[in-house]
Design an enzyme around this catalytic site. Structure first.
Site, PDB file in Angstrom:
ATOM      1  N   SER A  29       0.835  -1.203   0.000  1.00  9.36           N
ATOM      2  CA  SER A  29       0.000   0.000   0.000  1.00  9.36           C
ATOM      3  C   SER A  29       0.866   1.247   0.000  1.00  9.36           C
ATOM      4  CB  SER A  29      -0.867  -0.032   1.265  1.00  9.36           C
ATOM      5  OG  SER A  29      -1.428   1.231   1.512  1.00  9.36           O
TER       6      SER A  29
ATOM      7  N   TYR B 112      -2.092  -1.669  11.144  1.00  5.35           N
ATOM      8  CA  TYR B 112      -2.352  -2.162   9.785  1.00  5.35           C
ATOM      9  C   TYR B 112      -1.224  -1.739   8.831  1.00  5.35           C
ATOM     10  CZ  TYR B 112      -3.926  -1.795   4.993  1.00  5.35           C
ATOM     11  OH  TYR B 112      -3.974  -1.851   3.635  1.00  5.35           O
TER      12      TYR B 112
ATOM     13  N   LYS C 222       1.955  -3.922   6.641  1.00  3.72           N
ATOM     14  CA  LYS C 222       2.363  -3.849   5.228  1.00  3.72           C
ATOM     15  C   LYS C 222       3.878  -3.648   5.134  1.00  3.72           C
ATOM     16  CE  LYS C 222      -1.625  -4.514   3.363  1.00  3.72           C
ATOM     17  NZ  LYS C 222      -1.897  -5.798   2.730  1.00  3.72           N
TER      18      LYS C 222
ATOM     19  N   PHE D   3      -2.541   2.513  -4.528  1.00  2.00           N
ATOM     20  CA  PHE D   3      -3.044   3.784  -4.023  1.00  2.00           C
ATOM     21  C   PHE D   3      -4.500   3.534  -3.569  1.00  2.00           C
ATOM     22  CE2 PHE D   3       0.483   6.712  -4.138  1.00  2.00           C
ATOM     23  CZ  PHE D   3       1.436   5.804  -4.536  1.00  2.00           C
TER      24      PHE D   3
ATOM     25  N   PHE E 195     -13.921  14.876   5.931  1.00  2.00           N
ATOM     26  CA  PHE E 195     -13.053  15.049   7.103  1.00  2.00           C
ATOM     27  C   PHE E 195     -12.001  16.117   6.871  1.00  2.00           C
ATOM     28  CE2 PHE E 195     -14.143  10.323   7.671  1.00  2.00           C
ATOM     29  CZ  PHE E 195     -15.220  10.606   8.520  1.00  2.00           C
TER      30      PHE E 195
HETATM   31  N1  UFG Z   1     -13.035  10.603   3.766  1.00  2.00           N
HETATM   32  C1  UFG Z   1     -14.025  11.480   4.097  1.00  2.00           C
HETATM   33  N2  UFG Z   1     -15.198  10.976   4.576  1.00  2.00           N
HETATM   34  C2  UFG Z   1     -15.420   9.645   4.730  1.00  2.00           C
HETATM   35  C3  UFG Z   1     -14.388   8.748   4.383  1.00  2.00           C
HETATM   36  C4  UFG Z   1     -13.202   9.263   3.908  1.00  2.00           C
HETATM   37  O1  UFG Z   1     -13.872  12.699   3.974  1.00  2.00           O
HETATM   38  O2  UFG Z   1     -16.492   9.269   5.190  1.00  2.00           O
HETATM   39  C5  UFG Z   1     -11.767  11.132   3.224  1.00  2.00           C
HETATM   40  C6  UFG Z   1     -10.575  10.782   4.083  1.00  2.00           C
HETATM   41  O3  UFG Z   1     -10.415  11.735   5.117  1.00  2.00           O
HETATM   42  C7  UFG Z   1      -9.464  10.809   3.058  1.00  2.00           C
HETATM   43  C8  UFG Z   1     -10.146  10.352   1.756  1.00  2.00           C
HETATM   44  O4  UFG Z   1     -11.531  10.536   1.986  1.00  2.00           O
HETATM   45  O5  UFG Z   1      -9.028  12.121   2.886  1.00  2.00           O
HETATM   46  C9  UFG Z   1      -9.909   8.893   1.440  1.00  2.00           C
HETATM   47  O6  UFG Z   1     -10.218   8.126   2.577  1.00  2.00           O
HETATM   48  P1  UFG Z   1     -10.329   6.527   2.517  1.00  2.00           P
HETATM   49  O7  UFG Z   1     -10.668   6.070   3.910  1.00  2.00           O
HETATM   50  O8  UFG Z   1     -11.221   6.110   1.426  1.00  2.00           O
HETATM   51  O9  UFG Z   1      -8.869   6.098   2.116  1.00  2.00           O
HETATM   52  P2  UFG Z   1      -7.488   6.342   2.863  1.00  2.00           P
HETATM   53  O10 UFG Z   1      -6.639   7.080   1.902  1.00  2.00           O
HETATM   54  O11 UFG Z   1      -7.634   6.909   4.199  1.00  2.00           O
HETATM   55  O12 UFG Z   1      -7.056   4.839   3.137  1.00  2.00           O
HETATM   56  C10 UFG Z   1      -6.747   3.996   2.092  1.00  2.00           C
HETATM   57  C11 UFG Z   1      -7.009   2.539   2.450  1.00  2.00           C
HETATM   58  C12 UFG Z   1      -6.086   2.077   3.516  1.00  2.00           C
HETATM   59  C13 UFG Z   1      -4.679   2.445   3.220  1.00  2.00           C
HETATM   60  C14 UFG Z   1      -4.584   3.907   2.912  1.00  2.00           C
HETATM   61  C15 UFG Z   1      -3.235   4.339   2.522  1.00  2.00           C
HETATM   62  O13 UFG Z   1      -8.317   2.371   2.896  1.00  2.00           O
HETATM   63  O14 UFG Z   1      -6.187   0.687   3.606  1.00  2.00           O
HETATM   64  O15 UFG Z   1      -5.426   4.197   1.823  1.00  2.00           O
HETATM   65  O16 UFG Z   1      -2.745   3.491   1.564  1.00  2.00           O
HETATM   66  F1  UFG Z   1      -3.878   2.189   4.269  1.00  2.00           F
END
Ligand code: UFG
Length: 344
Positions: free
Chosen positions: A127, A152, A156, A181, A221
């Site tokens: 990841s 988590y 990785k 990504f 967020f």
């Molecule tokens: N977000 C919101 N509202 C939500 C959910 C997410 O605004 O209800 C935002 C988050 O703050 C972030 C973006 O959307 O800015 C993406 O969030 P995700 O949770 O979809 O994805 P992440 O980038 O946080 O996480 C993903 C994977 C993880 C991994 C991470 C980094 O889910 O498994 O990428 O590789 F670790």
């Protein structure tokens, strides 16, 4: 018929799409999955999409004897794609030992069994989380690994090291580490997609559930990040495009085209989108207006990250192909289909 490939976690979100692409490319697939975050009817849907039913064994990769039995039952497995893992960032903070056990021991079991059954290589689901907040964007594979934000993420990083150390010890195996990504979207048939357990933690599942009325409103967020519109930026990669990267990685291992015994590739589009841009792209692609509000930042979020996928483009001959509107439409169609099937 091409070679036989073992896919752990093959009924999961990325796994199921990859099984279809492997079968489309002529490989014979054996799935191992404990169904902890998926269900057996995914196998039916894989068959409906590809016209071929993959072999399926319900098994936990922690079960060493059981895994040994799978290799014995399906002789000649040439390579493994290892998806099976626990993947909820928040849960990993609450239950670190569960994450360390599941994610580390599963890989160790596979690596121990590979030489016994002459398995040539393994493709591992890593990841972009390993980069943390990169100093330079887009991020290349050369960027330093940053201290993980969660157990988590740490699994990785440790798994990457376990693979490197095993290969360095002279084990007769090679590996390709794919650093994903943000995978989103669903199969264009709407027969395969992401089925989140409970309240979705990830952005696109939350968006589609809001759009269909399961959730009242999306919380974005934070809008005070140092980005053009203040919301976080990610590189959203279509899940079918991502699945195809695994097929070329497997061919590279089997055709012995690797330049090193452990290779690492970023799998992303090369383009960053902010949360607000993604929301607007969803509205444009589907014609559905989304109810959202700005909420406080989420702990542990990276401000911005997107891939430099040049190495994967050049070495794997792989490139993200699907545009964001088509991808978001596929996620929406999958949600509509779930409703039609009475699932969500
Ligand atoms: N977000 C919101 N509202 C939500 C959910 C997410 O605004 O209800 C935002 C988050 O703050 C972030 C973006 O959307 O800015 C993406 O969030 P995700 O949770 O979809 O994805 P992440 O980038 O946080 O996480 C993903 C994977 C993880 C991994 C991470 C980094 O889910 O498994 O990428 O590789 F670790």
């Amino acid at each position: 018929m091409k070679d036989r490939i073992l896919v752990t976690g093959g009924t999961g979100y990325i796994g199921s799409h990859t099984v279809v692409e492997l079968q489309n490319a002529g490989y014979e697939v054996v799935i191992v999955d404990n169904l902890s975050n998926s269900s057996a009817d995914v196998v039916d849907n894989i068959e409906a999409v590809s016209g071929i039913r993959p072999a399926f064994e319900k098994l936990d990769c922690l079960d060493f004897a059981g895994l040994d039995g799978v290799f014995a039952k399906y002789p000649g497995i040439k390579a493994i794609i290892h998806f099976a893992a626990s993947k909820a960032v928040g849960e990993s903070v609450q239950k670190p030992l569960l994450y360390y056990r599941n994610n580390l021991v599963s890989l160790i079991n596979l690596l121990e069994l590979m030489p016994k059954y002459n398995v040539q290589g393994i493709v591992f689901s890593s990841s972009c989380t390993v980069y943390g907040q990169p100093d330079k964007l887009p991020v290349t594979e050369e960027a330093p690994i940053k201290k993980a934000e969660s157990p988590y993420g740490n699994t990785k990083q440790i798994n990457e090291e376990i693979i490197r150390d095993t290969v360095a010890s002279g084990a007769p195996v090679s590996a390709i580490l794919l650093r994903y990504f943000n995978p989103i979207g669903a199969h264009p048939s709407a027969l395969l997609g992401e089925l989140p357990n409970g309240v979705p933690q990830n952005l696109v599942p939350y968006i589609v559930q809001t759009a269909i009325g399961i959730r009242e409103k999306l919380s974005i967020f934070g809008d005070d990040y140092n980005t053009p519109d203040g919301t976080c930026i990610r590189d959203y990669i279509n899940v079918v495009d991502l699945a195809k990267a695994h097929v070329v990685a497997i061919a590279r291992i089997l055709e012995k085209k690797q330049k090193e015994k452990v290779e690492v590739f970023n799998i992303g589009t090369g383009h960053g989108l902010s949360v607000l841009q993604l929301v607007h792209a969803f509205e444009k692609a589907t014609g559905v207006k989304l109810n959202y509000q700005i909420a406080p930042r989420r702990a542990g979020d990276i401000e911005q990250v997107w891939a430099d996928p040049a190495l994967a483009n050049k070495e794997l001959g792989w490139k993200a192909e699907t545009n964001i509107e088509d991808t978001l439409r596929s996620a929406w169609n999958w949600q509509l289909k779930l409703r039609e099937r009475g699932i969500q």
